[in-house]
Design an enzyme around this catalytic site. Structure first.
Site, PDB file in Angstrom:
ATOM      1  N   GLU A  41       0.834  -1.282   0.003  1.00 49.24           N
ATOM      2  CA  GLU A  41       0.072   0.053  -0.003  1.00 49.24           C
ATOM      3  C   GLU A  41       1.204   1.308   0.014  1.00 49.24           C
ATOM      4  OE1 GLU A  41      -2.798   2.463   3.312  1.00 49.24           O
ATOM      5  OE2 GLU A  41      -2.704   0.433   3.463  1.00 49.24           O
ATOM      6  N   ARG A  45       0.435  10.703   1.426  1.00 52.02           N
ATOM      7  CA  ARG A  45       0.619  11.556   2.312  1.00 52.02           C
ATOM      8  C   ARG A  45       1.778  12.474   1.949  1.00 52.02           C
ATOM      9  NH1 ARG A  45       0.730   7.328   7.670  1.00 52.02           N
ATOM     10  NH2 ARG A  45      -1.325   6.554   7.519  1.00 52.02           N
ATOM     11  N   THR A  69      -4.618   6.029   2.428  1.00 50.11           N
ATOM     12  CA  THR A  69      -5.207   7.384   2.859  1.00 50.11           C
ATOM     13  C   THR A  69      -6.121   8.040   1.876  1.00 50.11           C
ATOM     14  OG1 THR A  69      -2.664   7.624   3.547  1.00 50.11           O
ATOM     15  CG2 THR A  69      -4.092   9.433   4.390  1.00 50.11           C
ATOM     16  N   LYS A 129     -10.419  -1.930   7.512  1.00 55.10           N
ATOM     17  CA  LYS A 129      -9.318  -1.609   8.230  1.00 55.10           C
ATOM     18  C   LYS A 129      -9.599  -1.126   9.734  1.00 55.10           C
ATOM     19  CE  LYS A 129      -5.662   2.049   7.937  1.00 55.10           C
ATOM     20  NZ  LYS A 129      -5.094   2.839   6.622  1.00 55.10           N
TER      21      LYS A 129
END
Length: 207
Positions: A41, A45, A69, A129
């Site tokens: 993943e 960010r 994210t 998650k």
């Protein structure tokens, strides 16, 4: 449609890549791939995140690369356009879930409490998650919800490390753990990529 667990297979960890450049992202992914990791993943960010995701897919075409994210529809669209193989979010909202439910690739929505779990389940997401896992109950929370939400499987992320990952993986409702500890910032900064390979091997060999 393919579900996330099908892509994940028997891999017990979802390794997380945070890259400040495309080159850095490829180097991290290569070190992970060297250990036998087939799915990673890339968290969005940093300004270079999407470029890194594209570069990783080009450099390692047999690696499954997802975008993390994802917090709004615009980021979702950019991630899919970049070729993301799956999508991970840190949280959920009705508006975000509306968009995620239309995704052409597997999605792992982020939840932190029972209301989130139920909301994501109502949109059809049974793979979720738990984030940030260590701050919202960790193992005890996952044990507590296992009978209430018997059809939900989790990828706890946040606060997972080399000391406790096996405890999480021992839970029946955990499909994998999210891991930043296998690519520690100091290793990346010093270009000590062999430590990333070794950390990934430790997880794969001790599951």
């Amino acid at each position: 449609m393919t579900v996330f667990s099908t892509l994940l297979g028997n891999q017990p960890i979802l390794p997380i890549i945070q890259a400040n450049s495309s080159e850095e992202g490829v180097a991290i992914a290569t070190a992970m791939h060297k250990a036998g990791i087939h799915l990673v993943e890339v968290v969005l960010r940093t300004p270079a995140s999407l470029d890194a995701l594209i570069a990783i897919k080009k450099a390692l075409p047999d690696l499954c690369v997802g975008a993390g994210t994802i917090t709004d529809q615009a980021l979702l669209a950019k991630s899919l356009a970049a070729g993301s193989d799956f999508i991970v979010t840190p949280a959920v909202s009705p508006r975000l879930l509306d968009a995620l439910s239309q995704s052409s690739v597997p999605v792992v929505p982020g939840v932190s409490n029972t209301a989130d779990i139920l909301l994501a389940k109502e949109y059809g997401f049974t793979e979720q998650k738990l984030f940030p896992a260590s701050l919202c109950g960790g193992e005890q929370f996952l044990k507590a919800v296992s009978s209430v939400f018997a059809d939900i499987r989790f990828c706890p992320t946040g606060g997972i490390n080399e000391q406790n990952f096996k405890d999480y993986l021992a839970l029946n409702n955990v499909m994998a753990v999210g891991g930043t500890w296998v690519a520690q910032p100091q290793w990346v900064q010093s270009k000590d990529y062999d430590k990333i390979t070794q950390a990934c091997l430790q997880v794969l060999n001790n599951n």
